[in-house]
Motif scaffolding. Sequence first.
Motif, PDB file in Angstrom:
ATOM      1  N   VAL A 128       0.853  -1.189   0.000  1.00 34.49           N
ATOM      2  CA  VAL A 128       0.000   0.000   0.000  1.00 34.49           C
ATOM      3  C   VAL A 128       0.887   1.238   0.000  1.00 34.49           C
ATOM      4  O   VAL A 128       2.095   1.156   0.227  1.00 34.49           O
ATOM      5  N   LYS A 129       0.264   2.368  -0.219  1.00 34.57           N
ATOM      6  CA  LYS A 129       0.901   3.655   0.022  1.00 34.57           C
ATOM      7  C   LYS A 129       0.198   4.253   1.233  1.00 34.57           C
ATOM      8  O   LYS A 129      -0.992   4.022   1.443  1.00 34.57           O
ATOM      9  N   VAL A 130       0.936   4.994   2.019  1.00 35.33           N
ATOM     10  CA  VAL A 130       0.328   5.757   3.109  1.00 35.33           C
ATOM     11  C   VAL A 130       0.718   7.207   2.875  1.00 35.33           C
ATOM     12  O   VAL A 130       1.900   7.547   2.805  1.00 35.33           O
ATOM     13  N   GLN A 131      -0.288   8.045   2.700  1.00 37.71           N
ATOM     14  CA  GLN A 131      -0.073   9.474   2.557  1.00 37.71           C
ATOM     15  C   GLN A 131      -0.791  10.162   3.703  1.00 37.71           C
ATOM     16  O   GLN A 131      -1.657   9.571   4.350  1.00 37.71           O
ATOM     17  N   TRP A 132      -0.416  11.400   3.956  1.00 32.21           N
ATOM     18  CA  TRP A 132      -0.900  12.092   5.144  1.00 32.21           C
ATOM     19  C   TRP A 132      -1.743  13.297   4.783  1.00 32.21           C
ATOM     20  O   TRP A 132      -1.371  14.104   3.945  1.00 32.21           O
ATOM     21  N   ALA A 133      -2.897  13.380   5.425  1.00 37.56           N
ATOM     22  CA  ALA A 133      -3.756  14.565   5.377  1.00 37.56           C
ATOM     23  C   ALA A 133      -3.541  15.246   6.722  1.00 37.56           C
ATOM     24  O   ALA A 133      -4.204  14.914   7.708  1.00 37.56           O
ATOM     25  N   GLY A 134      -2.535  16.107   6.779  1.00 35.77           N
ATOM     26  CA  GLY A 134      -2.149  16.691   8.062  1.00 35.77           C
ATOM     27  C   GLY A 134      -1.562  15.604   8.930  1.00 35.77           C
ATOM     28  O   GLY A 134      -0.585  14.966   8.561  1.00 35.77           O
ATOM     29  N   ASP A 135      -2.196  15.332  10.082  1.00 31.88           N
ATOM     30  CA  ASP A 135      -1.714  14.275  10.980  1.00 31.88           C
ATOM     31  C   ASP A 135      -2.482  12.960  10.807  1.00 31.88           C
ATOM     32  O   ASP A 135      -2.364  12.054  11.621  1.00 31.88           O
ATOM     33  N   THR A 136      -3.258  12.850   9.737  1.00 36.71           N
ATOM     34  CA  THR A 136      -4.129  11.698   9.528  1.00 36.71           C
ATOM     35  C   THR A 136      -3.618  10.819   8.386  1.00 36.71           C
ATOM     36  O   THR A 136      -3.510  11.287   7.252  1.00 36.71           O
ATOM     37  N   PRO A 137      -3.307   9.543   8.671  1.00 33.73           N
ATOM     38  CA  PRO A 137      -2.854   8.661   7.610  1.00 33.73           C
ATOM     39  C   PRO A 137      -4.016   8.204   6.720  1.00 33.73           C
ATOM     40  O   PRO A 137      -5.118   7.936   7.199  1.00 33.73           O
ATOM     41  N   VAL A 138      -3.728   8.136   5.434  1.00 35.84           N
ATOM     42  CA  VAL A 138      -4.684   7.624   4.454  1.00 35.84           C
ATOM     43  C   VAL A 138      -4.003   6.457   3.740  1.00 35.84           C
ATOM     44  O   VAL A 138      -2.950   6.637   3.109  1.00 35.84           O
ATOM     45  N   ILE A 139      -4.577   5.267   3.870  1.00 32.01           N
ATOM     46  CA  ILE A 139      -4.051   4.076   3.204  1.00 32.01           C
ATOM     47  C   ILE A 139      -4.574   4.073   1.776  1.00 32.01           C
ATOM     48  O   ILE A 139      -5.784   4.194   1.550  1.00 32.01           O
ATOM     49  N   ILE A 140      -3.661   3.900   0.828  1.00 29.72           N
ATOM     50  CA  ILE A 140      -4.017   3.901  -0.590  1.00 29.72           C
ATOM     51  C   ILE A 140      -3.680   2.537  -1.185  1.00 29.72           C
ATOM     52  O   ILE A 140      -2.523   2.108  -1.152  1.00 29.72           O
ATOM     53  N   VAL A 141      -4.689   1.874  -1.697  1.00 26.78           N
ATOM     54  CA  VAL A 141      -4.526   0.609  -2.407  1.00 26.78           C
ATOM     55  C   VAL A 141      -4.857   0.899  -3.862  1.00 26.78           C
ATOM     56  O   VAL A 141      -5.930   1.430  -4.153  1.00 26.78           O
ATOM     57  N   ASP A 142      -3.932   0.573  -4.758  1.00 24.74           N
ATOM     58  CA  ASP A 142      -4.148   0.852  -6.179  1.00 24.74           C
ATOM     59  C   ASP A 142      -4.036  -0.412  -7.013  1.00 24.74           C
ATOM     60  O   ASP A 142      -2.957  -1.006  -7.108  1.00 24.74           O
TER      61      ASP A 142
END
Length: 147
Positions: free
Chosen positions: A93-107
């Motif tokens: 996965v990728k993990v990107q951040w919205a401020g202090d919030t992780p967003v898991i990205i499955v592509d």
Amino acid sequence: MKPTLILLATAILSLAASAADKPSAEALEAKFIETMTAATMAGRWCSIKDGVLGPEKADKYTIVSVAKVSGDAWVINTRIQYNKQDIVAPIPVKVQWAGDTPVIIVDQIPVPGGGTYSARVLIHGGTYAGTWSGTNYGGLLNGIITK
């Protein structure tokens, strides 16, 4: 002119304090690892077809461990129990951040016998919420994260 200088000084001090209170990338990643390691994500999902929400169904994911590979690339080791099998599968996965919030990205992850899936899942305060999609269908998911 004094009130303007006071407002300017207050704004600068406020920005400096805000930047000082902001957790480092390392601290955010450590918190994400702690939250997701040996955790269960349990909640609900529903499909979306032709713009209409389907009925909610129970959903559960058992996360064994989470490890950063490099940059925003991570591996989530997930326990999968399916058709009399019980395995731990590494999910890239990728993990990107919205401020202090992780967003898991499955592509476009292929699932043997199940198609190809993509998802975006936000993790915040012991909860998760997101969207998922497969070929010609998709849906929503949400729930709580427990140890």
